[in-house]
Design a protein around this motif. Structure first.
Motif, PDB file in Angstrom:
ATOM      1  N   LEU A  39       0.928  -1.273  -0.043  1.00 14.68           N
ATOM      2  CA  LEU A  39       0.040  -0.152  -0.120  1.00 14.68           C
ATOM      3  C   LEU A  39       0.829   1.252   0.146  1.00 14.68           C
ATOM      4  CD1 LEU A  39      -2.850  -1.225   2.564  1.00 14.68           C
ATOM      5  CD2 LEU A  39      -2.970  -0.929  -0.220  1.00 14.68           C
ATOM      6  N   THR A  40       2.111   0.946  -0.065  1.00 15.55           N
ATOM      7  CA  THR A  40       2.905   2.445  -0.241  1.00 15.55           C
ATOM      8  C   THR A  40       2.842   2.906  -1.736  1.00 15.55           C
ATOM      9  OG1 THR A  40       4.878   1.277  -0.505  1.00 15.55           O
ATOM     10  CG2 THR A  40       4.767   1.691   1.485  1.00 15.55           C
ATOM     11  N   SER A  41       2.295   1.875  -2.298  1.00 14.20           N
ATOM     12  CA  SER A  41       2.134   2.298  -3.951  1.00 14.20           C
ATOM     13  C   SER A  41       0.729   2.681  -4.156  1.00 14.20           C
ATOM     14  CB  SER A  41       2.260   1.190  -4.854  1.00 14.20           C
ATOM     15  OG  SER A  41       1.750   1.087  -6.068  1.00 14.20           O
ATOM     16  N   GLY A  42       0.523   3.979  -4.757  1.00 16.15           N
ATOM     17  CA  GLY A  42      -0.992   4.365  -5.067  1.00 16.15           C
ATOM     18  C   GLY A  42      -1.574   3.451  -5.956  1.00 16.15           C
ATOM     19  N   GLU A  43      -0.769   3.098  -6.817  1.00 16.48           N
ATOM     20  CA  GLU A  43      -1.497   2.166  -7.938  1.00 16.48           C
ATOM     21  C   GLU A  43      -2.142   0.837  -7.121  1.00 16.48           C
ATOM     22  OE1 GLU A  43      -0.598  -0.600 -12.008  1.00 16.48           O
ATOM     23  OE2 GLU A  43       1.104   0.641 -10.971  1.00 16.48           O
ATOM     24  N   ALA A  44      -1.149   0.485  -6.357  1.00 19.85           N
ATOM     25  CA  ALA A  44      -1.662  -0.785  -5.435  1.00 19.85           C
ATOM     26  C   ALA A  44      -2.826  -0.483  -4.599  1.00 19.85           C
ATOM     27  CB  ALA A  44      -0.532  -1.431  -4.589  1.00 19.85           C
ATOM     28  N   CYS A  45      -3.010   0.701  -4.027  1.00 23.02           N
ATOM     29  CA  CYS A  45      -4.102   1.232  -3.306  1.00 23.02           C
ATOM     30  C   CYS A  45      -5.419   1.057  -4.145  1.00 23.02           C
ATOM     31  CB  CYS A  45      -3.823   2.456  -2.807  1.00 23.02           C
ATOM     32  SG  CYS A  45      -2.677   2.707  -1.373  1.00 23.02           S
ATOM     33  N   ARG A  46      -5.294   1.620  -5.359  1.00 23.84           N
ATOM     34  CA  ARG A  46      -6.388   1.802  -6.364  1.00 23.84           C
ATOM     35  C   ARG A  46      -6.884   0.127  -6.888  1.00 23.84           C
ATOM     36  NH1 ARG A  46      -3.557   6.582  -7.468  1.00 23.84           N
ATOM     37  NH2 ARG A  46      -2.190   5.600  -8.833  1.00 23.84           N
ATOM     38  N   ASP A  47      -5.895  -0.477  -6.979  1.00 24.16           N
ATOM     39  CA  ASP A  47      -6.037  -1.949  -7.255  1.00 24.16           C
ATOM     40  C   ASP A  47      -6.877  -2.631  -6.404  1.00 24.16           C
ATOM     41  OD1 ASP A  47      -5.064  -1.935  -9.732  1.00 24.16           O
ATOM     42  OD2 ASP A  47      -2.966  -2.834  -9.042  1.00 24.16           O
ATOM     43  N   ALA A  48      -6.545  -2.181  -5.033  1.00 23.48           N
ATOM     44  CA  ALA A  48      -7.421  -2.966  -3.669  1.00 23.48           C
ATOM     45  C   ALA A  48      -8.763  -2.724  -3.595  1.00 23.48           C
ATOM     46  CB  ALA A  48      -6.607  -2.657  -2.615  1.00 23.48           C
ATOM     47  N   VAL A  49      -9.010  -1.329  -4.127  1.00 22.73           N
ATOM     48  CA  VAL A  49     -10.333  -0.809  -4.219  1.00 22.73           C
ATOM     49  C   VAL A  49     -11.333  -1.521  -5.361  1.00 22.73           C
ATOM     50  CG1 VAL A  49     -12.063   1.143  -4.477  1.00 22.73           C
ATOM     51  CG2 VAL A  49      -9.935   1.251  -2.789  1.00 22.73           C
ATOM     52  N   ALA A  50     -10.437  -1.659  -6.318  1.00 23.42           N
ATOM     53  CA  ALA A  50     -11.135  -2.332  -7.722  1.00 23.42           C
ATOM     54  C   ALA A  50     -11.373  -3.808  -7.392  1.00 23.42           C
ATOM     55  CB  ALA A  50     -10.164  -2.133  -8.658  1.00 23.42           C
ATOM     56  N   GLU A  51     -10.637  -4.354  -6.613  1.00 25.20           N
ATOM     57  CA  GLU A  51     -10.722  -5.853  -6.167  1.00 25.20           C
ATOM     58  C   GLU A  51     -11.831  -6.196  -5.185  1.00 25.20           C
ATOM     59  OE1 GLU A  51      -9.821  -9.999  -6.002  1.00 25.20           O
ATOM     60  OE2 GLU A  51      -9.539  -8.248  -7.302  1.00 25.20           O
ATOM     61  N   ALA A  52     -12.213  -4.960  -4.206  1.00 24.51           N
ATOM     62  CA  ALA A  52     -13.146  -5.358  -3.442  1.00 24.51           C
ATOM     63  C   ALA A  52     -14.545  -5.078  -4.194  1.00 24.51           C
ATOM     64  CB  ALA A  52     -13.135  -3.953  -2.396  1.00 24.51           C
TER      65      ALA A  52
END
Length: 235
Positions: A39-52
Motif C-alpha cells: 500500500l505504499t504504492s498508489g496504484e496498489a491502493c487503487r487496485d485493492a479498491v477495484a478488487e473489493a
C-alpha cells in the motif's frame, strides 16, 4: 485480524489487504478474502479498491489499519524509512479514500475508519515519522468528514494508546535500546506511565469500536478523533 473478525461477525464481506509476503490463511479462516498489495504504492491502493468492487459489487466500509513503526531520534532517523512510513500511514489512506469515495457517494452511504493513535494527538521521543503521519491522518479525517456529510459518508479516526499487537511488541525492544532500559521497564515506565488504567488495550476492544463506528448506530458521528487511551490524555 480482530477487526476482520468483528466485521465478519456482523455478516460483512471483508477483503483483507496485506503485503504479498503475508499468508492469507488467517483471513481465509475467518471467511474473508485476501488481496496482496504493497500500500505504499498508489496504484496498489487503487487496485485493492477495484478488487473489493469486483468481488462484492460494492464498497461500503473502508478501514485504514496498515501501519509500521521505527524508533530512532530525529538525528539518526533514516530518510527512506521516513518516506515509507508517511506513504503507508498517511498517503495510502488518502488514496484508498479517494478511490472508494465515488462508490460510497453513489450508494449514499459509507463508513471510513482511520486507525490513528493517541500519537495523533500527542508526541513521544523517537517517533517523528509515526507521530507526523498520525497527526496528518486526523487532518485527513476531518476534511473528508466535512466533504462526505452530504453524501451519507462518515469519516472517523480511532486513537488508541498501546494495544497488545505485533507492532507494539516490536516497539518494546526498540524503545529499550533507545532509552537504555529493560523491556519490562519500557512497558511500565514509558508505555503505561501516563495511563490511568495500567494495562495494554486488547485488539478485540479496538475492533468493537471500529465495528460501532462502521454501523448505522454511529450515523451522527463524523470527523471525530475517538480517544481510546486508558486515560493517558486526561491530565
Amino acid at each position: 485480524m480482530a477487526v476482520v473478525e468483528a466485521l465478519r461477525a456482523r455478516g460483512d464481506d471483508v477483503l483483507v489487504v496485506d503485503l504479498p509476503a503475508a499468508e492469507p490463511e488467517g483471513a481465509e479462516a475467518l471467511g474473508a478474502a485476501f488481496f496482496a498489495a504493497d500500500l505504499t504504492s498508489g496504484e496498489a491502493c487503487r487496485d485493492a479498491v477495484a478488487e473489493a468492487i469486483r468481488r462484492f459489487g460494492r464498497l461500503d466500509i473502508l478501514v485504514n489499519n496498515a501501519g509500521i513503526q521505527h524508533v530512532a531520534d530525529i538525528e539518526s532517523f533514516p530518510e527512506d524509512r521516513w518516506r515509507t512510513m508517511i506513504d503507508l500511514m498517511l498517503t495510502a489512506p488518502f488514496v484508498l479514500t479517494q478511490a472508494a469515495w465515488p462508490h460510497m457517494r453513489a450508494a449514499g452511504w459509507g463508513r471510513i475508519v482511520n486507525m490513528a493513535s493517541i500519537h495523533a494527538k500527542v508526541a513521544s521521543p523517537g517517533k517523528a515519522a509515526y507521530v507526523s503521519a498520525k497527526h496528518g491522518l486526523i487532518g485527513l479525517t476531518r476534511t473528508a468528514a466535512l466533504e462526505g456529510g452530504e453524501h451519507g459518508i462518515t469519516v472517523n479516526a480511532l486513537c488508541p494508546a498501546y494495544v497488545r499487537s505485533r507492532l507494539v511488541e516490536n516497539q518494546v525492544a526498540d524503545q529499550a535500546k533507545l532509552h537504555g532500559m529493560d523491556e519490562d521497564a519500557v512497558i511500565s515506565d514509558i508505555m503505561l506511565a501516563g495511563a490511568a488504567i495500567k494495562r495494554l488495550i486488547e485488539p478485540a476492544e479496538v475492533a468493537a469500536t471500529v465495528a460501532y463506528l462502521a454501523s448505522d448506530a454511529a450515523a451522527a458521528v463524523t470527523g471525530a478523533a475517538w480517544d481510546m487511551d486508558l486515560g493517558w490524555t486526561a491530565r
